[in-house]
Structure formats: C-alpha cells, structure tokens
Design a protein around this motif. Structure first.
Motif, short mmCIF file in Angstrom:
data_model
loop_
_atom_site.label_atom_id
_atom_site.label_comp_id
_atom_site.label_asym_id
_atom_site.label_seq_id
_atom_site.Cartn_x
_atom_site.Cartn_y
_atom_site.Cartn_z
N ALA A 155 0.80 -1.33 -0.11
CA ALA A 155 0.06 -0.18 0.01
C ALA A 155 0.74 1.24 -0.07
O ALA A 155 0.61 2.24 -0.57
N GLU A 156 1.94 1.03 0.70
CA GLU A 156 2.86 2.40 0.87
C GLU A 156 3.76 2.74 -0.40
O GLU A 156 3.67 3.89 -1.20
N ARG A 157 3.79 1.41 -1.29
CA ARG A 157 4.67 1.57 -2.63
C ARG A 157 3.70 2.21 -3.62
O ARG A 157 4.11 2.79 -4.62
N LEU A 158 2.22 1.72 -3.48
CA LEU A 158 1.31 2.32 -4.45
C LEU A 158 1.04 3.54 -4.17
O LEU A 158 0.15 4.09 -5.06
N LYS A 159 1.17 4.24 -2.90
CA LYS A 159 0.55 5.49 -2.61
C LYS A 159 0.78 6.61 -3.67
O LYS A 159 2.07 6.65 -4.24
N GLN A 186 -7.99 -2.82 -4.91
CA GLN A 186 -7.76 -3.84 -3.88
C GLN A 186 -7.18 -5.12 -4.54
O GLN A 186 -6.80 -5.89 -3.63
N ASN A 187 -7.82 -5.37 -5.84
CA ASN A 187 -7.09 -6.68 -6.41
C ASN A 187 -5.53 -6.44 -6.32
O ASN A 187 -4.99 -7.58 -6.41
N ALA A 188 -5.05 -5.35 -6.62
CA ALA A 188 -3.35 -5.48 -6.48
C ALA A 188 -2.78 -5.73 -5.26
O ALA A 188 -1.90 -6.30 -5.26
N LEU A 189 -3.65 -5.28 -4.19
CA LEU A 189 -3.07 -5.61 -2.82
C LEU A 189 -3.05 -7.17 -2.67
O LEU A 189 -2.29 -7.80 -1.86
N GLN A 190 -4.33 -7.73 -2.94
CA GLN A 190 -4.51 -9.27 -3.03
C GLN A 190 -3.26 -10.05 -3.78
O GLN A 190 -2.85 -10.83 -3.12
N ALA A 191 -3.10 -9.56 -5.07
CA ALA A 191 -2.20 -10.20 -5.73
C ALA A 191 -0.79 -10.09 -5.17
O ALA A 191 -0.07 -11.12 -5.09
N ALA A 192 -0.46 -9.13 -4.50
CA ALA A 192 0.59 -9.02 -3.87
C ALA A 192 0.86 -9.97 -2.61
O ALA A 192 1.98 -10.48 -2.38
N LEU A 193 -0.14 -10.08 -2.16
CA LEU A 193 -0.08 -11.37 -1.13
C LEU A 193 -0.56 -12.91 -1.31
O LEU A 193 -0.28 -13.54 -0.78
N GLY A 194 -0.56 -13.00 -2.78
CA GLY A 194 -0.93 -14.44 -3.36
C GLY A 194 -1.96 -14.81 -3.10
O GLY A 194 -2.23 -15.94 -3.13
#
Length: 216
Positions: free
Chosen positions: A145-149, A168-176
């Motif tokens: 989230a900080e990286r994408l801010k 929110q999909n991008a955050l999910q993807a970053a967590l697998g």
C-alpha cells in the motif's frame, strides 16, 4: 506518481456516462438492511437481494468500520443505485490499521491513499469482508500500500492507474490471494459490488459485519 492527465480524465468521464445506460448489477436499486435472527450465517451472494442481516452482525456504520479487522475489505454502499451507477455499492476500501483505511477514492478525491476511517462513517451502509488476509500477511499488505501510494485514479485502472476495485485486487495479488472482484462480463470493468461474489468470497471469504445508517 504524476497527477491524472486531462485525456485520462476525459476518457473516464465518457466511460462513466456510457455506463449509465447499463443495467444495475443484480437488479438491486435500493438498499435497506434489516435485522433477522441472530446467529445465522450470511450468504454473500444473497445479501443485497435479501437485505436481511443477523441481529448480532448488524451495527452502526462507524462501529462496523471500527470492528473491521486490519486487512479486511470494506464495501461501501448507498441508499439507492442512482443514475450513473455501479450498483448500490459503489466504492470499496480496506482497513489498513487502527483508525486508517487505504483506498483509491475517485477522480476528484485523488488516487491511492491512506486516510482516516472516519471518512466512511457518514455512508449509508458498509459491508466488512474477510478476504483471507491473516495477521502474518499484514506487513506485506502495508508495504505494498505504501509503495502504491499516489498512483492516480482512473475508471477500470487504465494504464498505470487504479480504480477503487483494481487497487484492492492489486493488494490481494501482492499477497498471493484471490482477487476481490473479477472483471464484470457485462460492464467490462471491475465493479465494487462484485466483491460479494468474487474470487476471494468463492475461496472461503466471509461477511463479518454489516453497518447500516440509523442503527444505534
């Protein structure tokens, strides 16, 4: 990140206008959750259609947002679908930490940012979803989230941008983890409302709390 360009804003505005002629997702045009028997399970796919919430899960909007676990998704809903509508639930946010949410609000409110959770308190309704984020995953979630801010907002996340759902999909993807929502086959964009039937819910996600305006 650079601010959204005028062509991007114009394209987003035209897309919003063209989508106004599309049908409202699930055919739900008004929203008024009522309390049902306590202790029952909530079927995410039926929630907007039935609009009945177990009494022990129905809270005020501020209390539902406060109780949302860190990492959970918060679907934000309106009393009516409106005219240029993504459905009755037109925004999606996420609990970042105590008192803070992370989302990509709109063209005019700005792109990806962390902001006080109190910005959601005056909304008509919220639905708190467990989308698989465990405490062990929170450091990675917050780092992403900080990286994408500052990433600009644009409908459908065109180019190097996000709308509220694609972020929110991008955050999910970053967590697998499975996406919050899949691309809507009729609207050809990612709709917040589809989080209730999306991959994360299909993989075992749950409705934790429902907040409703007027509930004490």
């Amino acid at each position: 990140m650079p601010a959204p360009t005028l062509p991007r804003l114009a394209a987003a505005t035209l897309l919003a206008a063209s989508l106004g002629a599309c049908g409202v997702p699930q055919g739900v045009r008004t929203l008024n959750f009522v309390a049902g028997p306590a202790g029952e399970n909530i079927d995410p796919a039926r929630l907007l259609l039935d609009q009945v919430v177990p009494a022990d899960r129905l809270l005020s909007v501020p209390e539902a947002v406060r109780r949302a676990p860190d990492g959970s998704v918060i679907l934000v809903c309106n009393a009516t679908a409106g005219t240029l509508s993504w459905g009755v639930c037109s925004h999606i946010s996420r609990k970042f930490s105590a008192g803070i949410v992370t989302d990509s609000p709109s063209i005019f409110a700005g792109g990806v940012q962390n902001r006080p959770e109190s910005t959601l308190y005056r909304r008509h309704a919220v639905i708190v979803l467990d989308v698989g984020v465990t405490p062990e995953l929170l450091p990675r979630l917050r780092a992403e989230a900080e990286r994408l801010k500052g990433t600009p907002y644009n409908i459908a996340g065109l180019g190097d941008t996000f709308d509220c759902t694609t972020y929110q999909n991008a955050l999910q993807a970053a967590l697998g983890l499975p996406a919050v929502a899949a691309r809507n086959p009729s609207w050809h964009i990612w709709l917040p409302q589809d989080a209730l039937t999306g991959p994360a819910m299909q993989a075992g996600g749950k409705v934790l709390w429902v907040g409703m305006e007027g509930v004490p």
